[in-house]
Write an enzyme that holds these catalytic residues in place. Structure first.
Site, PDB file in Angstrom:
ATOM      1  N   LEU A  93     -27.377  32.043  19.589  1.00  0.00           N
ATOM      2  CA  LEU A  93     -27.678  31.294  20.886  1.00  0.00           C
ATOM      3  C   LEU A  93     -26.834  31.711  22.034  1.00  0.00           C
ATOM      4  CD1 LEU A  93     -27.604  27.797  19.528  1.00  0.00           C
ATOM      5  CD2 LEU A  93     -29.563  29.062  20.095  1.00  0.00           C
ATOM      6  N   GLU A 126     -27.175  18.218  19.737  1.00  0.00           N
ATOM      7  CA  GLU A 126     -26.403  17.926  18.316  1.00  0.00           C
ATOM      8  C   GLU A 126     -25.217  18.701  18.311  1.00  0.00           C
ATOM      9  OE1 GLU A 126     -28.574  20.638  15.425  1.00  0.00           O
ATOM     10  OE2 GLU A 126     -29.919  21.165  17.167  1.00  0.00           O
ATOM     11  N   ASP A 130     -19.282  24.342  12.848  1.00  0.00           N
ATOM     12  CA  ASP A 130     -18.613  25.784  12.703  1.00  0.00           C
ATOM     13  C   ASP A 130     -18.535  26.175  11.181  1.00  0.00           C
ATOM     14  OD1 ASP A 130     -17.295  28.242  13.179  1.00  0.00           O
ATOM     15  OD2 ASP A 130     -15.150  26.965  13.496  1.00  0.00           O
ATOM     16  N   ARG A 149     -27.431  34.902   7.229  1.00  0.00           N
ATOM     17  CA  ARG A 149     -27.822  35.319   8.513  1.00  0.00           C
ATOM     18  C   ARG A 149     -27.700  36.925   8.583  1.00  0.00           C
ATOM     19  NH1 ARG A 149     -28.040  35.920  14.289  1.00  0.00           N
ATOM     20  NH2 ARG A 149     -25.903  37.140  14.317  1.00  0.00           N
ATOM     21  N   GLU A 184     -26.649  25.063   8.664  1.00  0.00           N
ATOM     22  CA  GLU A 184     -25.162  25.357   8.285  1.00  0.00           C
ATOM     23  C   GLU A 184     -24.606  25.210   7.106  1.00  0.00           C
ATOM     24  OE1 GLU A 184     -24.713  27.290  11.004  1.00  0.00           O
ATOM     25  OE2 GLU A 184     -22.740  27.464  11.302  1.00  0.00           O
ATOM     26  N   LYS A 324     -20.169  25.276  24.590  1.00  0.00           N
ATOM     27  CA  LYS A 324     -18.946  25.467  23.667  1.00  0.00           C
ATOM     28  C   LYS A 324     -17.654  24.609  24.103  1.00  0.00           C
ATOM     29  CE  LYS A 324     -19.434  28.418  20.767  1.00  0.00           C
ATOM     30  NZ  LYS A 324     -19.143  29.581  20.766  1.00  0.00           N
ATOM     31  N   CYS A 429      -6.584  61.822  29.668  1.00  0.00           N
ATOM     32  CA  CYS A 429      -7.148  61.365  28.378  1.00  0.00           C
ATOM     33  C   CYS A 429      -5.935  61.218  27.315  1.00  0.00           C
ATOM     34  CB  CYS A 429      -8.391  61.731  28.016  1.00  0.00           C
ATOM     35  SG  CYS A 429      -8.749  61.467  26.065  1.00  0.00           S
TER      36      CYS A 429
END
Length: 706
Positions: A93, A126, A130, A149, A184, A324, A429
């Site tokens: 999401l 909702e 976690d 997942r 979940e 969040k 570098c």
DNA sequence: TATCCTCGAGTTCC
DNA sequence: CTCGAGGATA
């Protein structure tokens, strides 16, 4: 049961028969075990059958059955989980961090759908649990597999473990023939504390937080261990579905509850952003007393028909967002600043921190982004952290952005050592001493060494074998580094000649640290598996600047074959002419990207390296999505004027899904012009060129006639 | 030309 | 996961 002949003594015919018998017996045992909780075989007897099956398969590997019990649901191969592709991808999401982001979310959706501000638009809200997401597939009401997942497209088969979770029904009544339930897996605070107490008594692993405990428990190879861990499951979404569950998100959740799943009681329907934010506040208030970890609130468009219209961006749905909670903060000391060199030569500063716990995880590194970020400036020259710069020795405040990436939020100037000096960003570098240049207007400083810079060479190779590119099993970052340091692999083509050069009897590889016969064989097999590879992956793997996953696939779809692609890139060298124009015309490709791709085929060194690679491969041409039956497949269409039934973005997305190419201007190549009210010059030009023209309703009738 | 959106390239820890 | 920048669009 027939008598057990010693496996060494089995004839081929006997082996074949016994494998068939074992397949039947084990699948019956599986069914009994999983559906009735009342196995008709003891665990020992079951394991013995399974072991015998595997032993026979090992000796007569060519006799292994397609329905071999060792590959079946519920069976985790000894060396890890089998992989299962999701029929419908499991996406992540996008995030909102404050009220404004939530208002923007509502606004974006209204704009995309063409809804005015006074039209009703409902959302569900909702808690965001976690834990780790899991997809459960039911066919005819039977759980057939449970898949993590993974990368969103392919996950791990953890069915036997999922079956031990009491919140997960093994069978369902009155449900769609095919139903993938997503949700979940998590562990409650109480269970987590108890588990850790038990673990430390036994001298076992103590988990840092409930999330890790849940992840560790679900990914046990021995389902008995998972069974002893108190995991729970909340259902909140679905994947593949043979029939709709309900017309709304809320309705579907209710239906999942009726089917026997646990759904989160704090799921509510909201009539707009104000109500969503109010529910967010309510959930945040209850956060500490919920008894399980949550990290925010998820909002989804309630009307599933609207969700369907909104569709997806490349990695996230447009119709949902995660709001969040503010990140946890911690103070610690900055011990040093190191510079890493990426595959494009970008010099990235990394903070080395005195280890500190933030959000249940010990952090010892944090990203510092770039030169200006350390100075206290963002890309537009605006001050961040109140303009405070970051110095080695400083006390810094750390948080994990999005609960993942450690970043520095603030600096405590009162604790700054008196001898601390501003950080001097290197101009050469650190890996190859080449000049590191910063283009005007660019935020990053880049090493100019190209492939003579070992860091760039290695990072390019790592990208080549990475997920999304060649994704070679047995060849990760560590292996690439080792092979590069030893001079065995200097460029991608070397991977495919590795076996010829060093694989002789596997002796050389076997003698190396960390390599045995089995791992060496696996590696060579992993390499062989990727000799046949789709064009899009090859282009992506080349690691051309500005050309990522999405652009690679665009190019692959446009040119279809490697030969056509390569010829065009060579023809377009001069940044003009038909090949160049054709490249620029690809939707999503502009002059910068085009210049970048073309230049990869210009330098003779790089070109030769690409040719050596291609000689080793069988590149699979890109296939355009199956749009057979689509009346507009392959057609070039142009929208003009005002669209009344949908927005331009939506019209474009739908047309493309049907295989049409959407262009901005009318030319001889245009097949259809869709003209709404107010169409002007484009309609006239189309008429002049004799291009078929229709209004929005005509277009909808055409594409809906499928 | 300015603004919006999406993608690419960088990042950590398990 | 976030930031910067490229590409499309108005």
């Amino acid at each position: 049961m027939t008598s057990k002949i010693a496996i060494d003594a089995l004839s081929e015919a006997e082996a074949k028969l016994e494998l068939a018998r074992l397949a039947v017996e084990l699948s019956a045992a599986n069914a009994a075990y999983y559906t009735e909780d009342n196995p008709d075989l003891t665990d020992d007897a079951y394991d013995a059958l399974k072991r015998r099956n595997s032993a026979i398969e090992k000796r007569f590997s060519h006799l292994k059955r397609d329905d071999s019990p060792s590959d079946q649901v519920g069976a985790a191969p000894a060396d890890g989980f089998s992989k299962i592709a999701h029929e419908v991808a499991m996406l992540s999401l996008s995030n909102a961090f404050d009220a404004e982001d939530v208002m923007d979310f509502d606004g974006r959706i209204r704009k995309y759908l063409g809804l005015s501000t006074d039209t009703d638009l409902g959302f569900t809200a909702e808690p965001k649990i976690d834990g780790l997401s899991l997809s459960l597939r039911y066919e005819d009401g039977q759980l057939v597999h449970a898949v993590t997942r993974g990368d969103g497209a392919v996950g791990e088969n953890v069915t036997s473990n999922a079956l031990t979770i009491s919140d997960i029904p093994h069978t369902l009544q009155d449900c769609p023939k095919v139903l993938e339930v997503r949700g979940e897996v998590y562990m409650s605070h109480a269970d987590f504390t108890a588990l850790n107490e038990r673990q430390s008594e036994r001298g076992g692993k103590v988990f840092a937080n409930p999330r890790n405990a849940a992840a560790g428990s679900l990914r046990q190879l021995d389902a008995e261990i998972t069974k002893s861990r108190p995991l729970r499951f909340f259902a909140y979404a679905w994947g593949a579905l043979s029939d709709p569950l309900a017309p709304t998100q809320m309705g579907a959740i209710t239906r999942l509850k009726e089917l026997g799943f646990s759904t989160n009681p704090l799921t509510v329907l909201c009539d707009g952003p104000e109500a969503m934010l109010a529910h967010y506040a309510k959930i945040e208030e209850q956060r500490a007393t919920l008894g399980y970890d949550i990290d925010g609130v998820v909002y989804k468009v309630d009307d599933l028909a609207l969700q369907d219209r909104l569709g997806f961006r490349s990695t996230t749905p447009r119709w949902a967002i995660a709001h969040k909670f503010p990140a946890e903060l911690a103070w610690t000391r900055l011990e040093g600043i190191d510079i890493q060199v990426g595959r494009t030569g970008a010099l990235s500063p990394v903070a080395r921190l005195q280890p500190v716990t933030v959000g249940g995880v010990v952090v010892s590194n944090a990203t510092l982004h770039n030169e200006d970020y350390i100075k206290g400036l963002d890309s537009k020259g605006q001050e961040i952290r109140g303009g405070k710069d970051i110095r080695v020795g400083d006390w810094v405040q750390v948080y994990r952005a999005g609960d993942v990436i450690p970043k520095i939020a603030d600096v405590d100037l009162s604790k700054r050592p008196t001898d601390a000096v501003p950080y001097q960003f290197p101009a050469i570098c650190p890996e190859c001493n080449s000049e590191a240049l910063r283009e005007p207007g660019d935020a990053v400083r880049r090493c100019s060494g190209g492939l003579i810079c070992p860091a760039q060479a290695v990072e390019k190779l790592k990208h080549f074998v990475a997920r999304g590119a060649f994704d070679i099993e047995g060849m990760g970052a560590k292996q690439v580094e080792q092979f590069y340091v030893d001079g065995w692999i200097k460029e991608p083509a070397d991977i495919f000649t590795l076996k010829d050069r060093y694989g002789q009897g596997l002796q050389q590889l076997k003698n190396r640290e960390g390599w045995g016969e089995k791992s060496a064989n696996n590696l060579f097999q992993g390499i062989e598996d990727k000799r046949n590879i789709p064009l899009g992956r090859v282009i992506f793997a080349l690691g051309i600047r500005h050309v990522g996953d999405a652009a690679s696939n665009l190019l692959a779809l446009h040119y279809e074959t490697w030969d056509a692609f390569e010829a065009a890139m060579v023809d377009a060298q001069k940044h003009e002419g038909p090949a160049w124009d054709d490249l620029i015309d690809v939707d999503g490709v502009g002059a910068v990207m085009a210049g970048s791709v073309v230049s990869a085929f210009a330098q003779s060194g790089e070109r030769a390296s690409i040719d050596r690679l291609v000689a080793q491969l069988n590149i699979i041409p890109a296939e355009r999505a199956d749009t057979s039956g689509s009346p507009v497949a392959g057609k070039t269409v142009v929208f003009t004027g005002t669209l009344e039934k949908m927005t331009r973005a939506e019209a474009k997305a739908r047309a493309e899904r049907l295989g049409a190419k959407v262009s901005g201007s009318v030319s001889a190549k245009t097949d259809i012009l869709i003209a709404g009210p107010g169409a002007g010059s484009k309609a006239k030009k189309a008429a002049d060129l004799g291009v078929q023209t229709m209004d929005e309703d005509g277009w909808l009738a055409l594409i809906n006639a499928v």
